[in-house]
Design an enzyme around this catalytic site. Structure first.
Site, short mmCIF file in Angstrom:
data_model
loop_
_atom_site.label_atom_id
_atom_site.label_comp_id
_atom_site.label_asym_id
_atom_site.label_seq_id
_atom_site.Cartn_x
_atom_site.Cartn_y
_atom_site.Cartn_z
N TYR A 37 12.44 -3.16 -7.40
CA TYR A 37 11.74 -4.26 -6.67
C TYR A 37 11.69 -4.56 -5.47
O TYR A 37 10.96 -4.72 -4.45
CB TYR A 37 11.27 -5.14 -7.79
CG TYR A 37 10.40 -4.84 -8.87
CD1 TYR A 37 9.07 -4.64 -8.95
CD2 TYR A 37 11.18 -4.47 -10.25
CE1 TYR A 37 8.35 -3.94 -9.87
CE2 TYR A 37 10.36 -4.10 -11.15
CZ TYR A 37 9.09 -3.64 -11.06
OH TYR A 37 8.54 -3.17 -12.26
N HIS A 51 -1.59 -8.38 -12.63
CA HIS A 51 -0.15 -7.82 -12.93
C HIS A 51 0.56 -8.89 -12.07
O HIS A 51 1.73 -8.05 -11.90
CB HIS A 51 -0.41 -6.25 -12.45
CG HIS A 51 -1.01 -5.77 -13.90
ND1 HIS A 51 -1.71 -4.37 -13.78
CD2 HIS A 51 -1.57 -5.96 -14.94
CE1 HIS A 51 -2.06 -3.92 -14.67
NE2 HIS A 51 -2.32 -4.79 -15.66
N CYS A 65 11.41 -17.85 -11.58
CA CYS A 65 12.64 -18.29 -12.21
C CYS A 65 12.41 -18.41 -13.58
O CYS A 65 11.49 -19.06 -14.00
CB CYS A 65 13.08 -19.84 -11.55
SG CYS A 65 14.62 -20.43 -12.41
N CYS A 105 17.37 -19.88 -7.19
CA CYS A 105 15.97 -20.31 -7.10
C CYS A 105 16.11 -21.77 -6.54
O CYS A 105 16.66 -22.68 -6.65
CB CYS A 105 15.69 -20.99 -8.99
SG CYS A 105 14.04 -22.10 -8.75
N GLY A 155 -10.60 2.65 -7.78
CA GLY A 155 -9.31 3.20 -7.55
C GLY A 155 -8.20 2.89 -8.71
O GLY A 155 -7.12 2.68 -8.68
N THR A 156 -8.84 3.08 -9.84
CA THR A 156 -7.92 2.84 -10.90
C THR A 156 -8.20 3.92 -12.19
O THR A 156 -9.49 4.35 -12.45
CB THR A 156 -8.07 1.52 -11.47
OG1 THR A 156 -7.35 1.49 -12.80
CG2 THR A 156 -9.30 0.89 -12.05
N ASN A 190 -14.04 5.98 -7.30
CA ASN A 190 -12.78 6.49 -7.57
C ASN A 190 -12.62 7.99 -7.04
O ASN A 190 -13.51 8.67 -6.86
CB ASN A 190 -12.45 6.59 -8.95
CG ASN A 190 -10.89 6.52 -9.20
OD1 ASN A 190 -10.15 5.74 -8.80
ND2 ASN A 190 -10.29 7.30 -10.26
N ALA A 241 -11.47 5.84 -1.20
CA ALA A 241 -11.78 4.50 -1.12
C ALA A 241 -12.15 4.10 0.25
O ALA A 241 -13.28 3.43 0.23
CB ALA A 241 -10.85 3.50 -1.78
P1 OAD Z 1 -2.85 5.01 -11.39
O1 OAD Z 1 -1.91 5.61 -10.40
O2 OAD Z 1 -3.05 4.97 -12.78
O3 OAD Z 1 -4.53 5.34 -11.01
C1 OAD Z 1 -4.82 5.48 -9.51
C2 OAD Z 1 -6.36 5.87 -9.57
O4 OAD Z 1 -6.46 5.94 -8.07
C3 OAD Z 1 -6.44 7.46 -9.88
O5 OAD Z 1 -7.46 7.41 -10.79
C4 OAD Z 1 -6.64 8.23 -8.56
O6 OAD Z 1 -7.46 9.26 -8.83
C5 OAD Z 1 -7.45 7.16 -7.88
N1 OAD Z 1 -6.98 7.33 -6.41
C6 OAD Z 1 -5.86 7.70 -5.80
N2 OAD Z 1 -6.18 7.76 -4.56
C7 OAD Z 1 -7.28 7.27 -4.01
C8 OAD Z 1 -8.00 7.06 -2.96
N3 OAD Z 1 -7.60 7.46 -1.65
N4 OAD Z 1 -9.28 6.58 -3.01
C9 OAD Z 1 -9.76 6.16 -4.41
N5 OAD Z 1 -8.95 6.26 -5.44
C10 OAD Z 1 -8.00 6.86 -5.36
O7 OAD Z 1 -3.01 3.42 -10.89
P2 OAD Z 1 -3.63 2.23 -11.38
O8 OAD Z 1 -4.81 2.32 -12.65
O9 OAD Z 1 -3.78 0.92 -10.65
O10 OAD Z 1 0.81 -1.75 -14.53
O11 OAD Z 1 -2.59 1.45 -12.83
C11 OAD Z 1 -2.86 0.55 -13.50
C12 OAD Z 1 -1.46 -0.06 -13.92
O12 OAD Z 1 -0.47 0.92 -14.36
C13 OAD Z 1 -0.57 -0.48 -12.72
O13 OAD Z 1 -1.16 -2.00 -12.52
C14 OAD Z 1 0.65 -0.59 -13.18
C15 OAD Z 1 0.70 0.51 -13.88
O14 OAD Z 1 1.65 0.95 -14.58
C16 OAD Z 1 1.97 -2.30 -14.30
O15 OAD Z 1 2.83 -1.94 -13.84
C17 OAD Z 1 1.84 -3.21 -15.63
#
Ligand code: OAD
Length: 234
Positions: free
Chosen positions: A56, A109, A117, A136, A175-176, A201, A219
């Site tokens: 991190y 998240h 802390c 801390c 973008g998820t 997406n 995006a």
């Molecule tokens: P992911 O890596 O699972 O998904 C990212 C998404 O963004 C995918 O569907 C890609 O196709 C899309 N993508 C990539 N590049 C892009 C672009 N330039 N424009 C638009 N879309 C694009 O990430 P998250 O869905 O954010 O949690 O993941 C969810 C959670 O899983 C995160 O918050 C994290 C992870 O494990 C924790 O760590 C608790």
């Protein structure tokens, strides 16, 4: 569109991809480079805190060198110009929404730029390292961890998020991948409430079929296009 007042926008790693921050599940993404159970679970932290804190520290340092892209900037414009309710719920732990100028942002998240802390429960803005076990600032105990939600932990502010979804007229997901709950379930909650739903997406996400409309592309192109279209029709 005429009756839309209240909006919830969910963002994920894809919105920050073009700023140079790795997504999790793409080819070569973070979860191919690192094991989730090692670096993103309380058990992994208990097993090897040095590894987790160093991971991190690296990400915190990297994030500070990145800049918001046109997608963050477009959402910031929406935030500034939209006088109805707006809540930008982000799964991202970077601060690119805020640096672009958005104010109505909730980090479900957590954020890399806070230290938490585990002794006094205090949270402090943090830009430096944690692997060297600094005390801390509140209680002096050397028990700081990143203020990020790991697998097996409860995401933040779920009540506030669900209340915003219940009030919303439009839910937009950007973008998820739709792989991680509870965020992946918001679209179904929205649909069951009869709320309009839109996905922006790179590709169809796992929950794509639940959206009334899904647009595919980057995006940095899709989000400014949608924000302009939306604001100009008001
Ligand atoms: P992911 O890596 O699972 O998904 C990212 C998404 O963004 C995918 O569907 C890609 O196709 C899309 N993508 C990539 N590049 C892009 C672009 N330039 N424009 C638009 N879309 C694009 O990430 P998250 O869905 O954010 O949690 O993941 C969810 C959670 O899983 C995160 O918050 C994290 C992870 O494990 C924790 O760590 C608790």
């Amino acid at each position: 569109m005429a009756e839309i007042r209240n909006i919830v926008v969910l963002t994920g790693a894809g919105i920050s991809a073009e700023s140079g921050i790795d997504t999790f599940r793409s080819e070569g993404g973070l979860w191919e480079q690192h094991k989730v159970e090692d670096v993103a679970t309380p058990e992994g932290f208990a097993r090897d805190p040095d590894l987790v804190l160093r991971f991190y520290d690296m990400r915190r340092e990297a994030i500070q060198t990145k800049q918001p892209n046109p997608a963050h900037e477009a959402l910031a414009r929406l935030d500034q110009q939209w006088d109805g309710d707006l809540l930008i719920v982000t799964q991202n732990v970077d601060d690119l929404h805020e640096r672009a100028g958005a104010r109505r942002v909730l980090h479900m998240h957590g954020t890399h730029l806070n230290a938490w802390c585990t002794a006094c429960d205090g949270k402090t803005p943090w830009t430096g390292t944690l692997a060297d076990r600094p005390p801390c600032p509140g209680c002096g105990t050397r028990a700081l961890r990143p203020d990020v939600v790991w697998f097996g932990e409860m995401p933040y502010e779920m009540e506030r998020i669900y209340a915003a979804i219940r009030r919303a007229h439009l839910f937009v997901s950007i973008g998820t991948s739709g792989a991680v709950y509870p965020a992946a379930g918001f679209v179904r909650d929205a649909r069951s409430l009869g709320i309009d739903t839109l996905e922006l997406n790179l590709e169809r996400s796992q929950g794509s079929g639940w959206f009334r409309e899904s647009r595919q592309g980057k995006a940095s192109a899709l989000v400014p296009e949608w924000v302009e279209e939306f604001l100009s029709r008001r």
